[in-house]
Write a protein that holds these residues in place. Structure first.
Motif, PDB file in Angstrom:
ATOM      1  N   PHE A 226       0.805  -1.214   0.000  1.00 58.38           N
ATOM      2  CA  PHE A 226       0.000   0.000   0.000  1.00 58.38           C
ATOM      3  C   PHE A 226       0.844   1.273   0.000  1.00 58.38           C
ATOM      4  CE2 PHE A 226      -2.840  -3.118   2.157  1.00 58.38           C
ATOM      5  CZ  PHE A 226      -3.797  -3.185   1.165  1.00 58.38           C
ATOM      6  N   GLU A 227       1.886   1.288   0.819  1.00 54.57           N
ATOM      7  CA  GLU A 227       2.731   2.460   0.931  1.00 54.57           C
ATOM      8  C   GLU A 227       4.156   2.126   0.516  1.00 54.57           C
ATOM      9  OE1 GLU A 227       1.632   5.398   1.662  1.00 54.57           O
ATOM     10  OE2 GLU A 227      -0.413   4.815   2.188  1.00 54.57           O
ATOM     11  N   PRO A 228       4.840   3.047  -0.160  1.00 55.32           N
ATOM     12  CA  PRO A 228       6.247   2.805  -0.511  1.00 55.32           C
ATOM     13  C   PRO A 228       7.077   2.580   0.748  1.00 55.32           C
ATOM     14  CG  PRO A 228       5.374   4.701  -1.710  1.00 55.32           C
ATOM     15  CD  PRO A 228       4.354   4.342  -0.673  1.00 55.32           C
ATOM     16  N   GLY A 229       8.017   1.650   0.656  1.00 58.40           N
ATOM     17  CA  GLY A 229       8.918   1.421   1.778  1.00 58.40           C
ATOM     18  C   GLY A 229       8.465   0.385   2.766  1.00 58.40           C
ATOM     19  N   SER A 230       7.307  -0.219   2.536  1.00 55.88           N
ATOM     20  CA  SER A 230       6.830  -1.245   3.469  1.00 55.88           C
ATOM     21  C   SER A 230       5.865  -2.189   2.773  1.00 55.88           C
ATOM     22  CB  SER A 230       6.143  -0.608   4.684  1.00 55.88           C
ATOM     23  OG  SER A 230       4.922   0.015   4.299  1.00 55.88           O
ATOM     24  N   SER A 268       8.484  -2.906   7.368  1.00 56.98           N
ATOM     25  CA  SER A 268       9.353  -2.059   6.560  1.00 56.98           C
ATOM     26  C   SER A 268      10.207  -2.911   5.632  1.00 56.98           C
ATOM     27  CB  SER A 268      10.242  -1.202   7.456  1.00 56.98           C
ATOM     28  OG  SER A 268      11.193  -2.011   8.126  1.00 56.98           O
ATOM     29  N   ASP A 269      10.632  -2.302   4.536  1.00 58.09           N
ATOM     30  CA  ASP A 269      11.450  -3.034   3.573  1.00 58.09           C
ATOM     31  C   ASP A 269      12.753  -3.518   4.198  1.00 58.09           C
ATOM     32  OD1 ASP A 269       9.502  -2.619   1.718  1.00 58.09           O
ATOM     33  OD2 ASP A 269      10.591  -1.101   0.561  1.00 58.09           O
ATOM     34  N   GLU A 270      13.246  -2.809   5.202  1.00 57.52           N
ATOM     35  CA  GLU A 270      14.470  -3.221   5.878  1.00 57.52           C
ATOM     36  C   GLU A 270      14.278  -4.502   6.679  1.00 57.52           C
ATOM     37  OE1 GLU A 270      13.178  -0.227   5.991  1.00 57.52           O
ATOM     38  OE2 GLU A 270      14.631   1.012   4.900  1.00 57.52           O
ATOM     39  N   GLN A 293       6.720  -3.144  -8.392  1.00 62.71           N
ATOM     40  CA  GLN A 293       7.218  -2.417  -7.225  1.00 62.71           C
ATOM     41  C   GLN A 293       7.754  -3.385  -6.168  1.00 62.71           C
ATOM     42  OE1 GLN A 293       4.440   0.508  -5.658  1.00 62.71           O
ATOM     43  NE2 GLN A 293       3.538   0.779  -7.697  1.00 62.71           N
ATOM     44  N   ILE A 294       7.041  -4.457  -5.954  1.00 65.25           N
ATOM     45  CA  ILE A 294       7.445  -5.434  -4.942  1.00 65.25           C
ATOM     46  C   ILE A 294       8.744  -6.119  -5.345  1.00 65.25           C
ATOM     47  CG2 ILE A 294       6.810  -7.644  -3.892  1.00 65.25           C
ATOM     48  CD1 ILE A 294       3.852  -6.617  -4.102  1.00 65.25           C
ATOM     49  N   GLU A 295       8.809  -6.547  -6.590  1.00 64.88           N
ATOM     50  CA  GLU A 295       9.992  -7.270  -7.052  1.00 64.88           C
ATOM     51  C   GLU A 295      11.233  -6.390  -7.110  1.00 64.88           C
ATOM     52  OE1 GLU A 295       7.934 -10.787  -9.732  1.00 64.88           O
ATOM     53  OE2 GLU A 295       8.489  -8.907 -10.719  1.00 64.88           O
ATOM     54  N   ALA A 296      11.033  -5.059  -7.068  1.00 64.07           N
ATOM     55  CA  ALA A 296      12.168  -4.137  -7.089  1.00 64.07           C
ATOM     56  C   ALA A 296      12.682  -3.796  -5.695  1.00 64.07           C
ATOM     57  CB  ALA A 296      11.774  -2.848  -7.818  1.00 64.07           C
ATOM     58  N   LYS A 297      12.028  -4.292  -4.647  1.00 58.51           N
ATOM     59  CA  LYS A 297      12.481  -4.004  -3.288  1.00 58.51           C
ATOM     60  C   LYS A 297      13.879  -4.590  -3.076  1.00 58.51           C
ATOM     61  CE  LYS A 297       7.838  -3.866  -1.212  1.00 58.51           C
ATOM     62  NZ  LYS A 297       7.893  -2.546  -0.569  1.00 58.51           N
TER      63      LYS A 297
END
Length: 350
Positions: A226-230, A268-270, A293-297
């Motif tokens: 839903f939100e960038p970064g997570s 979070s992506d981290e 977007q997900i596969e680019a994390k």
């Protein structure tokens, strides 16, 4: 069963209380009357035993006779009412851009009825009851189950017509489809029919699980973006997770504890390695840009579940919608479409 795909708006439900001035009307034990319209079944026949009553988080709602003007406020409540042969005079739009806020799996039950669509095209993830609009509809029953209805909101709605809120036994937005079906059946005087519907769907789950024993005990997470970064991991009580666990999958304790009584938890992506389980399911059908977007994390390719090929992207809007709605009408389609995909990913992984 085949449907055309549509629906692109965000499917995340967040609860933000909206306090508005109360509208005039009868108290919660009375009923309002309308000039025209009916909630009779599309074939013109409505059955049920009355008086009827149902307990909910704010008390007990009773009806002495079959309601003729039902308004549904929950994002998916109309499906459950339609399943009992009752067409609401007004429904609440969630997402999907379908006429009368009715998805294909419920079109036959809707028939020729044309309910008013509240909140049409304005989905923001926030609950917003328009009391004046509801009062003008002159309902004799208001159903608000897939909502975060507060006591104050319930009191205001009950001054318009008898109102049913969700069960106190489950968190907001976490009531199982079985209990929702049961509560709607009770207030519509069709308790026996409710149990028949529940038994039928439960049997479909049992048959699917028996046909695919390889799904039993597999740890999985249903995630969304839903939100960038997570990422957003769905909780143990969220309908999407419940669908999976009813097939035999297992939600890891760490994810369940992280989400608690909410419908999910942001990760979070981290910390994306928290999603690294035996199976990772991405429910992304509401937006066709999300997979990229997900596969680019940064950490995505490092997840063992990704390297093993145990990832399922639910990209078809209609299949994703059927899983998200998780109603007595949408679940058969979700099972038909998703069980083969789940079995293929689990059985064919590296």
């Amino acid at each position: 069963m085949s449907f055309t795909a549509a629906g692109r708006r965000l499917a995340l439900v967040l609860t933000v209380p909206l306090l508005l001035a109360a509208c005039g009307g009868d108290d919660g034990d009375g009923s309002a009357t309308g000039e025209s319209g009916s909630t009779a079944a599309p074939d013109g026949e409505q059955t049920g035993g009355f008086p009827a009553s149902v307990d909910h988080r704010y008390g007990t709602t009773e009806l002495t006779e079959a309601p003729e003007r039902v308004v549904t406020l929950g994002f998916s409540d109309q499906d459950f009412v339609l399943a009992f042969g009752v067409a609401p005079v007004a429904v609440t739009d969630w997402y999907g851009e379908y006429d009368h806020a009715t998805w294909p799996w419920a079109e036959d039950e809707l028939g020729d009825a044309e309910p008013v669509v509240m909140n049409e095209g304005a989905f923001t993830g926030m609950q917003a009851f328009n009391y004046e609009e509801i009062a003008e509809l002159a309902p004799d029953l208001i159903i608000g189950l897939y909502t975060g209805m507060t006591q104050e909101e319930y009191d205001t709605l009950s001054s318009i017509a008898p109102t049913v809120a969700s069960s106190p036994d489950y968190p907001e937005y976490g009531m199982p489809w079985q209990e929702t079906t049961r509560m709607v059946g009770q207030i519509l005087g069709q308790g026996d029919r409710a149990e028949e519907l529940i038994a039928g769907i439960d049997q479909q789950f049992a048959d699917a699980a028996a046909a695919h024993p390889e799904l039993e005990g597999v740890e999985m997470v249903v995630a969304e973006q839903f939100e960038p970064g997570s990422s957003f991991a769905r909780s143990a009580t969220d309908p999407r997770t419940v669908f999976m666990t009813q097939l035999g999958f297992v939600l890891p304790d760490e994810i369940a504890e992280l989400a608690g009584d909410l419908d999910g938890a942001p990760i979070s992506d981290e910390l994306m390695t928290q999603l690294d389980r035996e199976l990772l399911i991405w429910n992304v059908g509401h937006d066709d840009t999300l997979r990229a977007q997900i596969e680019a994390k940064p950490l995505y390719d490092q997840l063992q579940v990704v390297q093993d090929g145990r990832v399922l992207f639910i990209e078809d809007p209609l299949v994703s919608g059927a899983l998200t709605w998780a109603t007595v009408l949408s679940l058969p389609y979700a099972l038909e479409q998703l069980v083969p995909q789940l079995a293929e990913v689990v059985g064919g992984a590296a």
